[in-house]
Design an enzyme around this catalytic site. Sequence first.
Site, PDB file in Angstrom:
ATOM      1  N   GLU D  77      25.399   1.639 -27.057  1.00 55.23           N
ATOM      2  CA  GLU D  77      26.260   2.475 -26.218  1.00 55.23           C
ATOM      3  C   GLU D  77      25.569   3.744 -25.747  1.00 55.23           C
ATOM      4  OE1 GLU D  77      27.261   0.925 -29.004  1.00 55.23           O
ATOM      5  OE2 GLU D  77      29.003  -0.260 -28.443  1.00 55.23           O
ATOM      6  N   HIS D 146      39.212   0.249 -34.560  1.00 54.77           N
ATOM      7  CA  HIS D 146      39.525  -0.372 -33.262  1.00 54.77           C
ATOM      8  C   HIS D 146      40.928  -0.036 -32.766  1.00 54.77           C
ATOM      9  CE1 HIS D 146      36.172  -2.918 -34.661  1.00 54.77           C
ATOM     10  NE2 HIS D 146      36.011  -3.310 -33.427  1.00 54.77           N
TER      11      HIS D 146
HETATM   12  C1  LIG Z   1      29.374   0.197 -31.920  1.00 53.05           C
HETATM   13  C2  LIG Z   1      30.049  -1.084 -31.611  1.00 53.05           C
HETATM   14  N1  LIG Z   1      29.872  -1.631 -30.406  1.00 53.05           N
HETATM   15  C3  LIG Z   1      30.488  -2.789 -30.088  1.00 53.05           C
HETATM   16  C4  LIG Z   1      31.289  -3.431 -30.982  1.00 53.05           C
HETATM   17  C5  LIG Z   1      32.022  -4.725 -30.616  1.00 53.05           C
HETATM   18  N2  LIG Z   1      31.400  -5.853 -31.308  1.00 53.05           N
HETATM   19  C6  LIG Z   1      31.876  -6.286 -32.494  1.00 53.05           C
HETATM   20  S1  LIG Z   1      30.930  -7.542 -33.136  1.00 53.05           S
HETATM   21  C7  LIG Z   1      29.895  -7.497 -31.811  1.00 53.05           C
HETATM   22  C8  LIG Z   1      28.734  -8.438 -31.752  1.00 53.05           C
HETATM   23  C9  LIG Z   1      27.812  -8.221 -32.904  1.00 53.05           C
HETATM   24  O1  LIG Z   1      26.717  -9.069 -32.811  1.00 53.05           O
HETATM   25  P1  LIG Z   1      25.736  -9.252 -34.048  1.00 53.05           P
HETATM   26  O2  LIG Z   1      25.268  -7.925 -34.519  1.00 53.05           O
HETATM   27  O3  LIG Z   1      24.703 -10.213 -33.641  1.00 53.05           O
HETATM   28  O4  LIG Z   1      26.649  -9.848 -35.199  1.00 53.05           O
HETATM   29  P2  LIG Z   1      27.387 -11.272 -35.237  1.00 53.05           P
HETATM   30  O5  LIG Z   1      28.738 -11.075 -34.661  1.00 53.05           O
HETATM   31  O6  LIG Z   1      26.579 -12.228 -34.479  1.00 53.05           O
HETATM   32  O7  LIG Z   1      27.454 -11.592 -36.682  1.00 53.05           O
HETATM   33  C10 LIG Z   1      30.296  -6.523 -30.885  1.00 53.05           C
HETATM   34  C11 LIG Z   1      29.619  -6.241 -29.612  1.00 53.05           C
HETATM   35  C12 LIG Z   1      31.476  -2.806 -32.230  1.00 53.05           C
HETATM   36  N3  LIG Z   1      32.291  -3.311 -33.142  1.00 53.05           N
HETATM   37  N4  LIG Z   1      30.823  -1.649 -32.524  1.00 53.05           N
END
Ligand SMILES: Cc1ncc(C[n+]2csc(CCOP(=O)(O)OP(=O)(O)O)c2C)c(N)n1
Lengths: 332, 332, 340, 340
Positions: D77, D146
């Site tokens: 972000e 959230h």
């Molecule tokens: C700072 C932040 N940005 C965006 C999100 C929304 N979000 C939640 S899970 C996710 C994807 C995470 O991907 P990864 O780190 O690869 O973990 P995975 O879900 O694949 O286990 C996003 C974008 C968040 N929770 N926190």
Amino acid sequence: MVVTERRAVELTGETLLGMYERMVLIRVFEETTMRQFADGQIPGFVHLYAGEEAVAVGVCTHLADSDFITSTHRGHGHCIAKGVDIAGMAAELMGRRTGICKGKGGSMHVADVEKGMLGANGIVGGGFPLACGAALTAKVHGTDAVTICFFGDGASNQGTFHESINLAAIWKLPVVFVCENNGYAEATTFAYHCSVADVATRAAGYGIPGVIVDGLDPLAMFSAAGDAIARARRGDGPTLIEAKTYRFYGHEEGDAATYRTAEEVEAHRRRDPLITFGAHLTGTGIATEADLDGMRARAQTTVDAAYAAGAAAPWPDPAETLDDVYVSYRGR
Amino acid sequence: MVVTERRAVELTGETLLGMYERMVLIRVFEETTMRQFADGQIPGFVHLYAGEEAVAVGVCTHLADSDFITSTHRGHGHCIAKGVDIAGMAAELMGRRTGICKGKGGSMHVADVEKGMLGANGIVGGGFPLACGAALTAKVHGTDAVTICFFGDGASNQGTFHESINLAAIWKLPVVFVCENNGYAEATTFAYHCSVADVATRAAGYGIPGVIVDGLDPLAMFSAAGDAIARARRGDGPTLIEAKTYRFYGHEEGDAATYRTAEEVEAHRRRDPLITFGAHLTGTGIATEADLDGMRARAQTTVDAAYAAGAAAPWPDPAETLDDVYVSYRGR
Amino acid sequence: MATVATRTLTYAEAVNEAIRISMRQDPNVILLGEDIAGGADVDHLVDDEAWGGALGVTKGLVQEFGRGRVLDTPITESAFIGAAVGAAATGLRPIAELMFVDFFGVCMDQIFDQGAKLRYMFGGKARCPLVIRTTIGAGLNAAAHHSGCHYSVFTHMPGIKCVAPSTPADAKGLLLAAIRDDDLVLFFEHKLLYGLSGEVPEGDESIPLGTADVKRVGNDVTIVAISRMVHQALEAAEQLAAEGIEAEVVDPRSLSPLDSDSILASVAKTHRLVIVDEDNPLCSVAHTIAAIVADEGFDSLDAPIRCVTAPHTPVPFSPPLEQAYIPSPEQIAAAVRAIL
Amino acid sequence: MATVATRTLTYAEAVNEAIRISMRQDPNVILLGEDIAGGADVDHLVDDEAWGGALGVTKGLVQEFGRGRVLDTPITESAFIGAAVGAAATGLRPIAELMFVDFFGVCMDQIFDQGAKLRYMFGGKARCPLVIRTTIGAGLNAAAHHSGCHYSVFTHMPGIKCVAPSTPADAKGLLLAAIRDDDLVLFFEHKLLYGLSGEVPEGDESIPLGTADVKRVGNDVTIVAISRMVHQALEAAEQLAAEGIEAEVVDPRSLSPLDSDSILASVAKTHRLVIVDEDNPLCSVAHTIAAIVADEGFDSLDAPIRCVTAPHTPVPFSPPLEQAYIPSPEQIAAAVRAIL
Ligand SMILES: Cc1ncc(C[n+]2csc(CCOP(=O)(O)OP(=O)(O)O)c2C)c(N)n1
Ligand SMILES: Cc1ncc(C[n+]2csc(CCOP(=O)(O)OP(=O)(O)O)c2C)c(N)n1
Ligand SMILES: [Mg+2]
Ligand SMILES: [Mg+2]
């Protein structure tokens, strides 16, 4: 990672003299600023760029007004190298209405968007994302403008470094990240604060070129920056350049910098880029000692005139405090 | 960077069976959770760990309650691998007063500090600094406790990744960073969001070991984690482990995951760690098919009992909304 | 009340002393921040040359407690403040320094999403005994990235306690309490107060968080003022006294929890309220105090509540602009006169 | 006033339409955020399978405007919102999405130290025509990371404009204005309103920022309510109407600039004020509105000003706790009765 040796570059005498002139102008500006600060003419915090001139000038010699740079708290050199008006800078540092930012910004926020200078920055690491943004504009507009992001060794640990270089790499943004590694972040040594010996090593983590350059040598800087800028303009994405450099004074005015040994300072002063580059110019017959002295004298005249004009300029009116918070309405 | 092949590790049959048991417990918990969610028994967002069991179990088999882990939004597997109570988890996911966090946290915030589980986390990248902190406690206290920081491939671009690994490296903190690279961050592919082919490559930017491991193989995970944990406990600092893994379901319940091809999902399902590890156990005579089936049945019984207890448990009292904001006084 | 010996210390010395006392008492108290020791791996530094923080407030502590407990950090506020949260949750009682509050934007997630919420999210099964010291305030011509107050942002956040002392004695007493507190405390030190001298009790004399202090007694109007503004208010009160107007100056000292009882009691006596806050006005502590009194103290009020705050602008660099930015004794006195 | 054709759209569709209209008009308008297009480099995705944002609000835009103008970002972000600031300062008019406002802590520096202050620090010689869309609000059991509102933090900050629409029509009209605005605008979309349907004007009909809207006329009490709380207030007003109490419901729509004139005018008529805000109370917009009225509208007031807000706690997960957290029509009605 490539360690760029000083390379023979095809530069006209005129360009070389122009580079020296810019470098000496920065040096004279900084040393005069130091005195003005000591005399109480400049309020606030002041971080001098003296010693690092080869970096800003080596890089910015490639740039036009339509190219952008982002800068740091140690921004005077970047401004001058990018062509920001000296009188406007001096008045800004003094907090006068005629300052380039109308006295609102001061040393840590000098900016001139018209000149492609997106601001000194009071936040260490604050410039990385902004640089990506300026580069994104060029990409969306389809121009060949390039953006240079200057930052310190201390900034290389900030999260924005990582996030922004990754973003620039995946989007192949036309941006060049230039680390001015002067060995210190305030009183903290690079050896302590950074987990690798060279910031440029980190480039491999983004799949982009990482280059180490002698930041006291304007020609080495020029050639490394040239390669990176060409790559960026071609649409091949970012490069990380690490310039090994040194600041001749303390972190900020008032810092006695006792964390550095006299020997270390002396060793770097002997490699003062103005001395070595001056010697190169006289040695190759491009300039005489007298030419160089003349440039320094003219720089001094320019800077003195700028500070004199600043001292004579009016203060901003207190009512101006409320101006320019928003485009469409006034603060209150 | 080292690519860890599956190595022969000296593990007793008991340990191996224990690992399988944990893995099957995670799988059964997740698949039951999926049904409970579909039945409307679980409010909020739910991210399933199914498919990634080998990572959490391979790593956590090395840990005691006095060791710490930080987790992610996809945290159920980490919790179970670290020994968090299943009934407490089920009740928490259901929002009941008997939940391990009294219903305040839910799926994205399950935690049990007593068990060394410092919380699932709703913020991608939120756990990196916390892990450094737990490791700092061990260092200041002079214990040999180690902290594991689990994170996703998407998180590997966050600023906290960079800042924290640098900090851990310069302070030689006893922490192991374990990237669960399941190829996606929500609907965005790893190939798009990350500028390098392997997250482990980035270790070089911090002067620490970077290791790629088959995250579908619990023994490979166990051995890579063992090396890294030993190194951390010895005081030699952090390691970055990248586990190549896969999530069997969507990003969260409700995600149809159409960004993945059926072939890709199928290919990974064929390498389901429960199938391959189960085959290893039966193949080496450590367990029979019936043993494995028994373990799965017992896991199902445990999980069903947990959810049944959760369903029967009271809701928190609305007045509890104001509890536990502060230690010393109540919110209002 | 037993008499406590005092001596004159500056506000900076008082902060330093509170930390020193706490570190002597409790080996779990550690210090971390940028140049908080200073020159971390520089061997040739003779003792008092180490920076002791950018403004020298923690000078001398590394000499007594060593580099194992006074840790210089890289410029990575998210990492080290988040690490302080993680350390606090696992047994230490860290004191982290955020050099200027204006930098909060680079590390806010670790403060408000992790540190402040951890206990609540975990159903009360965790603690975050962490103090984050930071500097606030305009007056040094440090411009828009080094001069804000912004304690309002932290006061807004559940799970955070906020303290903003105005005198050396309060700085010491409140910091002792903050370090001992089991919750996350943001401790706001005003840069322009560091040099202020005052009588400070010897020894381990803490002041409970959440207690306001009446800095001047008066019957005609209540002036609630925060941090350095207490001194501006006291100056205004002197000007008003010359006109026969006796202002009561109430210093909340801690902004969260806020001792609204003391404020309401003063307004019940004076029937008039002016609030002085160097922070920007919208969603400020000043407005919160006004809102509380406009509700719970409505019947006491004989006049509109006036807030004297910084304007809704960033902090300008140029001296005359910055002076216009900071609420002045004259503005405060004028606000009082307008509601009398 | 010329009649404008309308049709029924959801709040989410209204947001989508405002973006679409703006992108058609101005090639400088670009969109960036996590999965804002969705599945950035996945070729097999058939059109409507691309996510269009985590909550599907930007669905379909990548199909019309392409991946050059609808940019999926990594989870960084600071980098992409800061890039949006840099892009805005150099000629684009980006719309960035911060998926949930609760994530502001990971990127606040780029918003408030860079984007919001740039124009001021540069003496008015730069602009930041950037809209940051973000989602707010409790009600989905999404727990403490959230579900917050926190627009107060942004309202506090000079250089930022804050908009929080409560209806589909307002969402469209205000977003059109925000995208066209030359300042940094934070646009707060309430997650629980996305499904709400309402009449929305066709075409390019913008609503000026800084104008409140009276959502219900009444003479007995003014209820100022923000975002989703407008609907809670309207429900309370119905309950009260049954008792013969006629409440006027004022929706400020934009929190900064705030149309305090409209609020004061309503209070001048009703003499009583209740403010409803789903954000936490301390240093909230609710308290700022109370403070303004306690000053400028003091003479109109016949009763204490009451604020009905979320409590000073993070947002709890469990449904009964979350319901207790959100201000209810019953609480609002009770607050009104208490001051009548
Ligand atoms: C700072 C932040 N940005 C965006 C999100 C929304 N979000 C939640 S899970 C996710 C994807 C995470 O991907 P990864 O780190 O690869 O973990 P995975 O879900 O694949 O286990 C996003 C974008 C968040 N929770 N926190
Ligand atoms: C986010 C943030 N943290 C800390 C500071 C205080 N600070 C200003 S300059 C500086 C050192 C910067 O070091 P480096 O990046 O190496 O630049 P140099 O001063 O050497 O040019 C620090 C810590 C700041 N301005 N911003
Ligand atoms: Mg440096
Ligand atoms: Mg992933």
